[in-house]
Each structure stands twice: as C-alpha cells, then as structure tokens.
Design an enzyme around this catalytic site. Structure first.
Site, PDB file in Angstrom:
ATOM      1  N   TYR A 141      -5.109  -8.266  24.420  1.00 24.86           N
ATOM      2  CA  TYR A 141      -4.005  -9.264  24.104  1.00 24.86           C
ATOM      3  C   TYR A 141      -2.668  -8.724  25.028  1.00 24.86           C
ATOM      4  O   TYR A 141      -2.066  -9.834  25.487  1.00 24.86           O
ATOM      5  CB  TYR A 141      -3.352  -9.204  22.795  1.00 24.86           C
ATOM      6  CG  TYR A 141      -4.313 -10.483  21.853  1.00 24.86           C
ATOM      7  CD1 TYR A 141      -5.779  -9.999  21.495  1.00 24.86           C
ATOM      8  CD2 TYR A 141      -3.724 -11.521  21.651  1.00 24.86           C
ATOM      9  CE1 TYR A 141      -6.435 -11.177  20.829  1.00 24.86           C
ATOM     10  CE2 TYR A 141      -4.399 -12.412  20.897  1.00 24.86           C
ATOM     11  CZ  TYR A 141      -5.812 -12.471  20.656  1.00 24.86           C
ATOM     12  OH  TYR A 141      -6.584 -13.330  19.801  1.00 24.86           O
TER      13      TYR A 141
ATOM     14  N   GLY B 274       0.706  -1.227   0.179  1.00 22.18           N
ATOM     15  CA  GLY B 274      -0.226  -0.088  -0.119  1.00 22.18           C
ATOM     16  C   GLY B 274       1.003   1.199   0.054  1.00 22.18           C
ATOM     17  O   GLY B 274       2.281   1.223   0.028  1.00 22.18           O
ATOM     18  N   PHE B 275       0.327   2.427   0.117  1.00 26.03           N
ATOM     19  CA  PHE B 275       0.885   3.709   0.149  1.00 26.03           C
ATOM     20  C   PHE B 275       1.979   3.787   1.164  1.00 26.03           C
ATOM     21  O   PHE B 275       3.118   3.723   1.065  1.00 26.03           O
ATOM     22  CB  PHE B 275      -0.101   4.855   0.296  1.00 26.03           C
ATOM     23  CG  PHE B 275       0.288   6.153   0.835  1.00 26.03           C
ATOM     24  CD1 PHE B 275       1.418   6.705   0.090  1.00 26.03           C
ATOM     25  CD2 PHE B 275      -0.458   6.806   1.721  1.00 26.03           C
ATOM     26  CE1 PHE B 275       2.033   8.019   0.619  1.00 26.03           C
ATOM     27  CE2 PHE B 275       0.111   8.005   2.042  1.00 26.03           C
ATOM     28  CZ  PHE B 275       1.134   8.596   1.647  1.00 26.03           C
TER      29      PHE B 275
ATOM     30  N   TYR C 255     -14.946   1.746   9.520  1.00 24.97           N
ATOM     31  CA  TYR C 255     -13.587   2.239   9.593  1.00 24.97           C
ATOM     32  C   TYR C 255     -13.068   2.704  11.057  1.00 24.97           C
ATOM     33  O   TYR C 255     -12.379   2.118  11.815  1.00 24.97           O
ATOM     34  CB  TYR C 255     -13.277   3.094   8.571  1.00 24.97           C
ATOM     35  CG  TYR C 255     -11.636   3.700   8.456  1.00 24.97           C
ATOM     36  CD1 TYR C 255     -10.907   2.718   7.981  1.00 24.97           C
ATOM     37  CD2 TYR C 255     -11.217   4.775   9.064  1.00 24.97           C
ATOM     38  CE1 TYR C 255      -9.384   3.021   7.928  1.00 24.97           C
ATOM     39  CE2 TYR C 255      -9.986   5.169   8.735  1.00 24.97           C
ATOM     40  CZ  TYR C 255      -9.075   4.233   8.442  1.00 24.97           C
ATOM     41  OH  TYR C 255      -7.858   4.619   8.492  1.00 24.97           O
TER      42      TYR C 255
ATOM     43  N   GLY D 291      -2.693 -12.960  17.051  1.00 25.08           N
ATOM     44  CA  GLY D 291      -2.177 -14.331  17.231  1.00 25.08           C
ATOM     45  C   GLY D 291      -0.946 -14.712  16.638  1.00 25.08           C
ATOM     46  O   GLY D 291      -0.217 -15.593  17.504  1.00 25.08           O
TER      47      GLY D 291
END
Ligand code: NAD
Ligand code: UDP
Length: 316
Positions: A163, A14-15, A149, A106
C-alpha cells in the site's frame, strides 16, 4: 499532526490497546477505540469512557469500517495475540491479518492517515539468528498451528509495504516482542499471566517443555512509548520493540514464585508444536531512529503486574 486530530486504535479494548488509549488521551488526543471484544474487554477502558475525547466503536475489522469523522493516525492492534486465542479460530485470525489489515489500509488511504501495524517477533518464527535484527528474514513453518498468526502477520507487513509503494500510504511497522503488564486477561494463557495467577492461587506452575526456551519481556508502558515514538518518527520500519533482557521460562517461573512468596511447585507439560526456542530483540535500530529503549526492569514490572492480579482476584 494536529494534536486534536482523531487517532484510531483498533484493538483499543485489549491489553496493549487500552494502555495506548490512556496514554494518547493523556496527551490530549481524541481517540476512537475500535474492538470486537473477542479477547479484549470494556472493563479495560471503563475508567476512560467518561472522557469526552474517547469514543468506543464495537466493530470487527474483518468488515469495512465507515467513520463519520476523519482520522489522522491509525494504530492497528486488532488481532488475538495469545496462542490459545489465535488458534481458537485460526481462519478468523488470518482474516484479521489480511482482510482486516486491507480494510484499515483502505481507511488510511481514504483519510490520508498514517497507519502503524502491530507486527510481532513471531514473524521471525523459530529464529536461527540470535538476537534477532530487523534484517533477519525468519524461519516460519507455513503450515503449522502458529502460522495463522505468524504468517498472517507476515502478510500484514507485506500489505503495508505494498500500500505504501502502490498508494503512497504512510506506514509504520512495529515488531513487538513479548509484552506484559496489568490488564492481560486472566484467561489469556500467555506465560506471565499464567504463572502469576498459578503462583497467587498456590496451583502448580505449568512449564511447557523443559523450560530452557527463552523469551525477553517488555513492560507495557515501555511498549506504548515505543509505539508512540515510532508512529511520530520518520521511520517506516520495520522496527523491533522489546526488552533485550533474555530469560529462560524456568527462570521466569522461579522469579514469579519468589516475588509472590508462593508455595507452588513447578510441573512440566508437553511443549506445543513450533514453540520458538530462543527469542531476544536487537533494538539498535529503535535506539538510533526513535531514541527509545525500555526503562522498566523485570522485577519492577512483575511486581506491578502481580499487584494488579492480586487486586483482580480480591474483587471476585
Ligand atoms: P489482546 O488480545 O489483549 O488485544 C487484541 C485486541 O484486539 C482485543 O481487544 C480483541 O478483542 C481485539 N480484536 C481481535 N480481533 C479483532 C477484530 N477482528 N476486530 C476488532 N477487534 C479485534 O492482545 P495484545 O497483547 O494487547 O496485542 C495487541 C496487538 O499487539 C496484537 O495485534 C498483537 O498481535 C500484537 N502483539 C502483542 C504482543 C504481546 O506480547 N502482547 C507481542 C507481539 C505482538
Ligand atoms: N509457556 C509455559 N507455560 C505456560 C504458558 C506458556 O511454559 O503456562 C511457555 C510457552 O511454551 C513458550 C513461552 O512460555 O515457550 C512463552 O509463551 P507465550 O504463550 O507467553 O508467548 P509466545 O510463545 O507467543 O512467545
């Protein structure tokens, strides 16, 4: 971390991800770039593919990722970032920010790797505090068209911290503010690339709303340096990364028209729902904890981005 340990970058084609690949390869790291090529392109990393330290893995993070080699650090950037693209399939966007983030956490847990999540200024929604500090909890519409988003990214932050608390995964959370530069896709739809392309082509500059809404734009090399510094710091975050120079959308249109010597006229179009009215990062924390602040001013960064798009259009 041993400089030769593998670094995984999701969204690596991506960018921002492609610039991060380049930066980390330059520092001698072995990089695994994972991408489903939804908004990214192999073109963005074409110049890096001959480097034996880069491996490209076509993969969607919504599915679990099994790697042959260990990884020491994970930059999780995989998620469409522009409103047109993240709204194209809103449910997939939520899946990337929930199932995708769980899969990457994970992987981090299995590898005892440190993981950095690309969060966003969007988690502040349409902010009632200005400029935005990390302590601000935000003003987000949970049922609006941007929620896939911004609520998605909020859950992603929650997952990171759970986590960490539950499984001791080492986490870093970067709240990235509007970033621009070469390799934004031509069809990205965000303001800087739209205005530059419109100005070069002599087409009308499309301002949504009255153009008095503000944003603060950070050049991509500054962002990559900030992400790297955060990853290698002792701070979990969240940390705002962005350029505090705030500008109205109409002013950015005028600036781009002037830098491109364009004859384009400005036209006004309807403002999309839930479009934040103001946005400017308070970067005190990044300065204190990371010794980071942006170095590239808007004119310099825009000129480089304009040159990039001119070359792109000449190639066609
Ligand atoms: P981008 O769309 O160019 O990059 C995202 C990359 O992720 C693309 O290459 C895309 O193909 C890939 N991708 C998307 N969904 C995927 C999936 N499920 N599995 C694997 N790959 C997937 O956008 P960007 O501007 O480079 O943004 C990178 C990250 O930074 C994103 O997480 C975005 O939310 C965050 N961010 C960017 C900005 C900004 O202004 N550019 C601001 C805030 C946050
Ligand atoms: N915008 C605009 N014309 C465009 C694209 C965007 O006026 O062609 C506006 C948009 O409504 C928003 C601002 O520019 O107010 C920044 O939009 P962008 O999609 O780049 O980023 P975000 O809204 O996610 O910060």
């Amino acid at each position: 971390m041993d400089s030769h340990s593998n670094v995984l970058i999701t969204g690596g084609a991506g960018f921002i991800g492609s610039h991060l690949c380049e930066f980390l390869l330059g520092k001698g790291h072995k990089v695994i770039a994972v991408d489903n090529l939804f908004t990214g392109s192999k073109e963005n990393i074409k110049h890096l593919l001959a480097n034996p330290n880069l491996r490209f893995v076509p993969h969607d993070i919504i599915d679990p990722l099994y790697l042959h080699e260990g990884v020491g650090q994970i930059y999780n950037l995989a998620c469409p970032a522009a409103p047109v693209h993240y709204q194209f399939n809103a449910i997939r966007t939520i899946k990337a920010n929930t199932m995708g983030v769980i899969n990457m956490l994970g992987l981090a847990k299995l590898n005892k790797a440190r993981i950095l999540q690309a969060s966003t200024s969007e988690i502040y929604g349409d902010p009632l505090e200005h400029p935005q500090k990390e302590t601000y909890k935000g003003n987000v519409n949970p049922i609006g068209i941007r929620a896939c988003y911004d609520e998605g990214k909020r859950v992603a932050e929650t997952l990171m911290f759970d986590y960490h608390r539950q499984h001791s995964v080492e986490i870093r959370v970067a709240r990235i503010f509007n970033t621009y530069g070469p390799r934004i896709a031509q069809n990205d739809g965000r303001v800087v690339s739209n205005f530059i392309l419109q100005a070069i082509r002599g087409e009308p500059i499309t301002i949504y709303g009255d153009g008095l809404q503000t944003r603060s734009f950070c050049y991509v090399s500054d962002m990559v340096e900030g992400l790297y510094k955060l990853m290698n710091s002792n701070t979990a975050g969240p940390v705002n990364l962005g350029n505090p120079t705030e500008l109205s959308i109409i002013d950015i249109a005028r600036k781009i028209i002037s830098l491109t010597n364009s004859q384009s006229k400005i036209i006004f179009m309807p403002l999309p729902a839930d479009d934040p009215y103001k946005r400017k990062p308070d970067i005190t924390l990044a300065k204190e904890k990371l010794g980071w602040e942006p170095k590239v001013d808007l004119d310099t960064g825009l000129k480089q981005t304009i040159d990039y798009f001119k070359k792109q259009l000449e190639q066609k």
